[in-house]
Enzyme design. Structure first.
Site, PDB file in Angstrom:
ATOM      1  N   HIS A  63      -6.311   3.517 -17.681  1.00 22.36           N
ATOM      2  CA  HIS A  63      -7.708   3.319 -18.061  1.00 22.36           C
ATOM      3  C   HIS A  63      -8.529   4.603 -17.948  1.00 22.36           C
ATOM      4  O   HIS A  63      -8.177   5.511 -17.210  1.00 22.36           O
ATOM      5  CB  HIS A  63      -8.359   2.257 -17.160  1.00 22.36           C
ATOM      6  CG  HIS A  63      -7.728   0.921 -17.280  1.00 22.36           C
ATOM      7  ND1 HIS A  63      -7.827  -0.036 -16.301  1.00 22.36           N
ATOM      8  CD2 HIS A  63      -6.990   0.344 -18.272  1.00 22.36           C
ATOM      9  CE1 HIS A  63      -7.181  -1.134 -16.672  1.00 22.36           C
ATOM     10  NE2 HIS A  63      -6.662  -0.922 -17.864  1.00 22.36           N
ATOM     11  N   LYS A 103     -12.581   8.671  -9.269  1.00 25.91           N
ATOM     12  CA  LYS A 103     -12.240   7.497  -8.463  1.00 25.91           C
ATOM     13  C   LYS A 103     -11.571   7.929  -7.161  1.00 25.91           C
ATOM     14  O   LYS A 103     -10.821   8.901  -7.135  1.00 25.91           O
ATOM     15  CB  LYS A 103     -11.247   6.596  -9.211  1.00 25.91           C
ATOM     16  CG  LYS A 103     -11.754   6.034 -10.503  1.00 25.91           C
ATOM     17  CD  LYS A 103     -10.675   5.211 -11.201  1.00 25.91           C
ATOM     18  CE  LYS A 103     -11.194   4.633 -12.502  1.00 25.91           C
ATOM     19  NZ  LYS A 103     -10.169   3.855 -13.204  1.00 25.91           N
ATOM     20  N   TYR A 110     -11.420   0.721  -4.902  1.00 24.60           N
ATOM     21  CA  TYR A 110     -11.708   2.091  -5.328  1.00 24.60           C
ATOM     22  C   TYR A 110     -13.188   2.285  -5.558  1.00 24.60           C
ATOM     23  O   TYR A 110     -13.903   1.404  -6.011  1.00 24.60           O
ATOM     24  CB  TYR A 110     -10.885   2.489  -6.553  1.00 24.60           C
ATOM     25  CG  TYR A 110     -11.010   1.598  -7.759  1.00 24.60           C
ATOM     26  CD1 TYR A 110     -11.825   1.958  -8.822  1.00 24.60           C
ATOM     27  CD2 TYR A 110     -10.296   0.409  -7.838  1.00 24.60           C
ATOM     28  CE1 TYR A 110     -11.931   1.152  -9.941  1.00 24.60           C
ATOM     29  CE2 TYR A 110     -10.391  -0.398  -8.957  1.00 24.60           C
ATOM     30  CZ  TYR A 110     -11.209  -0.030 -10.001  1.00 24.60           C
ATOM     31  OH  TYR A 110     -11.315  -0.830 -11.109  1.00 24.60           O
TER      32      TYR A 110
END
Length: 189
Positions: A63, A73, A133
């Site tokens: 993604h 992230k 995350y």
């Protein structure tokens, strides 16, 4: 408190937070802005996400969020084990198309920092995995994208046959790497 285990692909960092253990269990700081800044992760996170995957072999990814909503992230596992992968998608980067992977688990306490400009995904190695995350930009549906996790040009060894993967409709219909026009550009250095 925070140990840099390894750095790869111009900014992907595998880190470990120190655990203080006794007969009751352990305590750890999964995020401390000062400690992370000391190892080069000086990021202002704006959102925490929690993903639960019921079945082993569940794949989420690869993604990305396109600019201006590109996301860095910091990924960790609070229950179970996953193979976590970052793919450099920054056009012009010397490591464009290369990937870094690590096993993250509740037991090993490792976290993976994935900078903006990288594709990200994980595969669960056990049933009932919880992945948490932090991201530094809010989700924007129009900027959301994905690339096939089992793309032959990326050649990521997930440790399982692609036919056995548990995928969302979005991930099953994801384009191949060769058909992906990256919205990311390497800024150099």
């Amino acid at each position: 408190m925070i140990e840099l285990v390894t750095e790869a692909l111009d900014g992907v960092k595998l880190v470990r937070s120190r655990r203080f253990e006794d007969e009751r269990g352990y305590f750890t700081e999964s995020w401390n802005a000062r400690a992370f800044a000391a190892i080069g992760i000086d990021t202002r996170f704006v959102q925490d996400n929690h993903s639960r995957s019921v079945k082993a072999g569940t794949v989420r990814g690869l993604h990305y969020q396109a600019p201006p909503f590109a996301q860095a992230k910091l990924v960790r596992v609070s229950q179970g084990r996953v193979v976590d992968v970052a793919v450099d998608a920054r056009r012009g980067s010397p490591t464009f198309g290369q990937h870094f992977k690590a096993e993250l688990s509740a037991e090993n306490g490792l976290q993976l920092f994935v900078p903006a400009g990288f594709l990200h995904g994980f595969m669960t190695l056990e049933d009932d995995c919880h992945v948490q995350y932090k991201v530094d930009a809010h989700y924007d549906k129009a900027s959301d994208g994905t690339v096939r996790f089992d793309d032959p040009d990326l050649a990521i060894d997930w440790g399982m046959l692609a036919a056995r993967a548990v995928l969302s409709e979005k991930d099953a219909a994801a384009p191949l790497w060769r058909d992906f026009t990256s919205p990311f550009v390497w800024q150099g250095g």
